[in-house]
Design an enzyme around this catalytic site. Structure first.
Site, PDB file in Angstrom:
ATOM      1  N   MET A   1       7.125  -3.417  -0.582  1.00 46.79           N
ATOM      2  CA  MET A   1       7.291  -2.030  -0.242  1.00 46.79           C
ATOM      3  C   MET A   1       6.087  -1.254  -0.774  1.00 46.79           C
ATOM      4  O   MET A   1       6.002  -0.994  -1.969  1.00 46.79           O
ATOM      5  CB  MET A   1       8.592  -1.496  -0.837  1.00 46.79           C
ATOM      6  CG  MET A   1       8.734  -0.011  -0.715  1.00 46.79           C
ATOM      7  SD  MET A   1      10.340   0.683  -1.186  1.00 46.79           S
ATOM      8  CE  MET A   1      10.669  -0.050  -2.746  1.00 46.79           C
ATOM      9  N   PRO A   2       5.133  -0.891   0.064  1.00 47.90           N
ATOM     10  CA  PRO A   2       3.979  -0.112  -0.382  1.00 47.90           C
ATOM     11  C   PRO A   2       4.398   1.287  -0.826  1.00 47.90           C
ATOM     12  O   PRO A   2       5.290   1.892  -0.242  1.00 47.90           O
ATOM     13  CB  PRO A   2       3.081  -0.023   0.849  1.00 47.90           C
ATOM     14  CG  PRO A   2       3.559  -1.078   1.768  1.00 47.90           C
ATOM     15  CD  PRO A   2       5.005  -1.272   1.468  1.00 47.90           C
ATOM     16  N   GLU A   3       3.736   1.768  -1.864  1.00 49.30           N
ATOM     17  CA  GLU A   3       3.959   3.135  -2.333  1.00 49.30           C
ATOM     18  C   GLU A   3       2.607   3.804  -2.496  1.00 49.30           C
ATOM     19  O   GLU A   3       1.710   3.266  -3.140  1.00 49.30           O
ATOM     20  CB  GLU A   3       4.718   3.134  -3.656  1.00 49.30           C
ATOM     21  CG  GLU A   3       5.074   4.521  -4.117  1.00 49.30           C
ATOM     22  CD  GLU A   3       6.070   4.528  -5.269  1.00 49.30           C
ATOM     23  OE1 GLU A   3       6.234   5.593  -5.873  1.00 49.30           O
ATOM     24  OE2 GLU A   3       6.674   3.477  -5.557  1.00 49.30           O
TER      25      GLU A   3
END
Length: 61
Positions: A1-3
């Site tokens: 999950m990229p942030e």
């Protein structure tokens, strides 16, 4: 999950911030292939008198 976290001096409208977050989400989706609902984008705003550039407060620019 990229942030993705964006640091900015306060003063943008909610519409401007929403547009930026949508465009970042699209860019991450296109670049990484991550589904948009898995991408987190956050804007962290600083008051203009709490941030400097070259020793000069943003509130004085």
């Amino acid at each position: 999950m990229p942030e993705v976290i964006v640091y900015a001096v306060e003063g943008r409208t909610p519409e401007q911030k929403k547009m930026l977050m949508q465009k970042i989400t699209t860019a991450v989706h296109e670049s990484f292939g991550t589904q948009p609902d898995r991408i987190v984008v956050q804007i962290v705003e600083a008051k203009a008198d709490n941030k400097t550039r070259g020793g000069v407060l943003y509130s004085e620019r």
